[in-house]
Write a protein that holds these residues in place. Structure first.
Motif, short mmCIF file in Angstrom:
data_model
loop_
_atom_site.label_atom_id
_atom_site.label_comp_id
_atom_site.label_asym_id
_atom_site.label_seq_id
_atom_site.Cartn_x
_atom_site.Cartn_y
_atom_site.Cartn_z
N ALA A 53 14.02 27.01 68.30
CA ALA A 53 15.08 26.12 68.53
C ALA A 53 16.30 26.76 68.83
O ALA A 53 17.30 26.46 69.47
N GLU A 54 16.55 27.61 67.64
CA GLU A 54 17.80 28.57 67.66
C GLU A 54 18.16 29.48 69.22
O GLU A 54 19.29 29.24 69.60
N GLN A 55 16.95 29.80 69.45
CA GLN A 55 17.04 30.76 70.65
C GLN A 55 17.52 30.09 71.77
O GLN A 55 17.97 30.30 72.60
N GLN A 56 16.81 28.72 71.95
CA GLN A 56 17.07 27.89 73.06
C GLN A 56 18.34 26.86 72.80
O GLN A 56 18.63 26.24 74.04
N GLY A 57 19.08 27.00 71.81
CA GLY A 57 20.29 26.40 71.71
C GLY A 57 20.15 24.78 71.52
O GLY A 57 20.95 24.17 71.69
N VAL A 58 18.81 24.66 70.95
CA VAL A 58 18.56 23.11 70.70
C VAL A 58 19.20 22.70 69.41
O VAL A 58 18.91 23.47 68.18
N PRO A 59 19.84 21.50 69.11
CA PRO A 59 20.47 21.01 67.90
C PRO A 59 19.19 20.82 66.91
O PRO A 59 18.20 20.41 67.23
N TRP A 60 19.23 21.41 65.61
CA TRP A 60 18.27 21.20 64.75
C TRP A 60 18.80 21.48 63.25
O TRP A 60 19.90 22.03 63.00
N THR A 61 18.08 20.77 62.46
CA THR A 61 18.36 20.84 60.95
C THR A 61 16.95 21.23 60.36
O THR A 61 16.03 20.49 60.85
N LEU A 62 17.07 21.74 59.20
CA LEU A 62 15.87 21.91 58.14
C LEU A 62 16.06 21.26 56.83
O LEU A 62 17.11 21.53 56.10
N ARG A 63 15.11 20.54 56.44
CA ARG A 63 15.07 20.23 54.92
C ARG A 63 13.96 20.89 54.17
O ARG A 63 12.57 20.66 54.67
N TYR A 64 14.04 21.78 53.30
CA TYR A 64 13.14 22.81 52.90
C TYR A 64 12.89 22.39 51.16
O TYR A 64 14.00 22.60 50.51
N THR A 65 11.94 21.97 50.81
CA THR A 65 11.82 21.62 49.31
C THR A 65 10.30 22.09 48.80
O THR A 65 9.34 22.80 49.49
N GLY A 66 10.46 22.48 47.35
CA GLY A 66 9.29 22.89 46.68
C GLY A 66 9.57 22.84 45.18
O GLY A 66 10.55 22.48 44.67
N ARG A 67 8.50 23.19 44.55
CA ARG A 67 8.62 23.23 42.98
C ARG A 67 9.98 23.80 42.32
O ARG A 67 10.56 23.25 41.38
N SER A 68 10.21 25.22 42.64
CA SER A 68 11.35 25.76 42.19
C SER A 68 11.73 26.86 43.27
O SER A 68 11.26 26.83 44.13
N LEU A 69 12.87 27.12 43.20
CA LEU A 69 13.77 28.02 44.27
C LEU A 69 12.78 29.40 44.31
O LEU A 69 12.76 30.04 44.98
#
Length: 368
Positions: free
Chosen positions: A188-204
Motif C-alpha cells: 500500500a505504501e509503495q502504491q501510494g494508497v491511503p492506509w492506516t494500521l491498528r496493531y494490538t497485543g498482550r504487551s509491547l
C-alpha cells in the motif's frame, strides 16, 4: 546473501479479478464447492484418466534466524532455496506449508518481500499450550534443511482502483497476526494508497516487527492490553463504506470487528485458529493400529487425531479444501463440510477438520 529482484512475470496484479463486495465473495465461495460437488457426482461412475501428481514441495535451508520482538518468543526464519534455483513468486497475504522434521505440517504466512526470488521469510510465536509445532520451529538451526510447499493465497489484497471499490485501507493486526499484514502495508505504501494500521497485543514486548513499522510514522497505531483490551471503536475509528478492512488476529477480535463493521464496508480476514466447534458431543475414533482416540465435545476430530498422529494432513480447517479427508470403515458420520458429494460420503469419506460422529459416545473407525 545477494539481493535478487523478481522481473515482471506478466502475471495480472493481485486482486484484478476480485472487484465484488465481501458479501458476494462469501456467496460465491459457498456456491463453488456445491458446483464441484455436482461435477463429482456426474463423473463418479466415469473412468477418468489419472493425472500425474503436481510437485508441491521443495527443499529449503534455514539461512537466518532472528528474534523479532523484545521478548524471545517470536522468531523469524529466512528460508533459502537449497538448490539455488529461484523460488515461486507470491503476493501479499500468501502462506506456505512447512513440513517439520517430526512429520508435523504447519501453515505460516510469508512476511518478507515478494520481490525477493531467493528467500521466503516466516515468523512464528512459541505457543507453550500448542501441539508442538511452534516449539519445533523455534529449535530449527541455521543451515538445517526442511521442505515447504509452494505459496498459496486465500487472503489476497485487491488494491483500490484496480480490484477494489474502496478508496483507503485499514489494517488490523493482533499479535502474530501482523505477519500477513506486513507485506500488505509495504505494498500500500509503495502504491501510494491511503492506509492506516491498528496493531494490538498482550504487551509491547510481545509485538514483533515494531522496528520495521516505526518507519511508517503515525499511520501505525500500536497499543497493548496493558491499557485495556481494544474495543471495536478503537480498531475501526474513522472506517466507513469507502474503507476496505484487512484483519488478522485471534478469533474473538475478528468476530468483534465483523459485527461492528459499518454496512457496505469491505472486510477481508484471515484466522490462524479454526472456528470453534458448535453443538459438539464427545465420541471416539479407532485407528487401524488399534489405538482409540477420544474426541471431546469442544474439540475437532482433526485436533484430537493430531495429538497422537501429528502427520495427519490438513490445511483450511474449515471443511472446504479436502486436504484432511479420511476413510471411515464403520460408524455414522455427521458431515459438516460443504464439498463432499453424497457418493463420497456413502463411500466413507470424511473431512476430519469439521465432521464428527453422528451420535454422542459413538465410535468411528478410520482407515488410518
Amino acid at each position: 546473501m545477494s539481493r535478487l529482484l523478481r522481473p515482471y512475470s506478466g502475471e495480472p496484479p493481485p486482486g484484478l479479478y476480485r472487484s465484488t463486495s465481501d458479501r458476494l465473495i462469501r456467496i460465491a465461495g459457498a456456491a463453488v464447492p456445491h458446483f464441484l460437488s455436482v461435477v463429482m457426482r456426474l463423473t463418479a461412475d466415469e473412468d477418468l484418466p489419472e493425472l500425474p501428481a503436481a510437485v508441491n514441495r521443495r527443499t529449503m535451508r534455514v539461512a537466518a534466524r532472528d528474534i523479532v520482538a523484545r521478548d524471545p518468543d517470536v522468531v523469524a526464519l529466512t528460508l533459502a532455496s537449497a538448490d539455488g534455483e529461484p523460488l515461486r513468486g507470491w503476493h501479499a497475504g500468501a502462506h506456505i506449508d512447512v513440513y517439520l522434521p517430526s512429520g508435523r505440517t504447519r501453515q505460516y504466512s510469508l512476511c518478507g518481500d515478494p520481490d525477493r526470488v531467493d528467500e521466503y521469510r516466516i515468523a512464528v510465536r512459541h505457543n507453550a499450550d500448542g501441539l508442538g509445532g511452534s516449539a519445533e520451529v523455534h529449535q530449527l538451526a541455521v543451515g538445517q534443511e526442511l521442505e515447504v510447499s509452494v505459496p498459496r493465497n486465500a487472503f489476497l489484497m485487491p488494491l483500490p482502483g484496480s480490484g477494489s471499490r474502496a478508496a483507503r485501507l485499514r489494517f488490523i493486526a493482533g499479535g502474530i497476526g501482523i505477519t500477513p499484514i506486513l507485506p500488505m502495508v509495504r505494498l500500500a505504501e509503495q502504491q501510494g494508497v491511503p492506509w492506516t494500521l491498528r496493531y494490538t497485543g498482550r504487551s509491547l514486548d510481545s509485538l514483533p516487527f515494531l522496528g520495521e513499522l516505526a518507519a511508517f510514522g503515525d499511520k501505525v497505531t500500536v497499543r497493548s492490553d496493558d491499557a485495556g483490551l481494544p474495543t471495536a471503536a478503537d480498531l475501526l475509528d474513522g472506517v466507513d463504506g469507502s474503507t476496505a478492512v484487512y484483519a488478522c488476529g485471534p478469533p474473538p477480535m475478528m468476530e468483534m470487528v465483523g459485527l461492528a463493521l459499518p454496512i457496505g464496508t469491505e472486510l477481508h480476514v484471515e484466522r490462524f485458529s479454526p472456528l470453534p466447534v458448535v453443538d459438539g458431543a464427545p465420541f471416539e475414533v479407532a485407528l487401524s493400529s488399534g489405538e482409540v482416540v477420544a474426541v471431546p465435545a469442544n474439540q475437532s476430530t482433526l485436533a484430537a487425531l493430531r495429538q497422537s498422529r501429528p502427520d495427519v494432513s490438513y490445511s483450511c480447517q474449515q471443511g472446504f479444501c479436502g486436504t484432511c479427508v479420511q476413510r471411515v470403515t464403520s460408524g455414522e458420520v455427521e458431515h459438516r463440510d460443504v464439498i463432499l458429494s453424497e457418493a463420497q460420503r456413502a463411500a466413507g469419506d470424511m473431512l476430519v477438520c469439521v465432521s464428527r460422529a453422528r451420535f454422542p459416545g459413538e465410535r468411528l473407525t478410520l482407515d488410518l
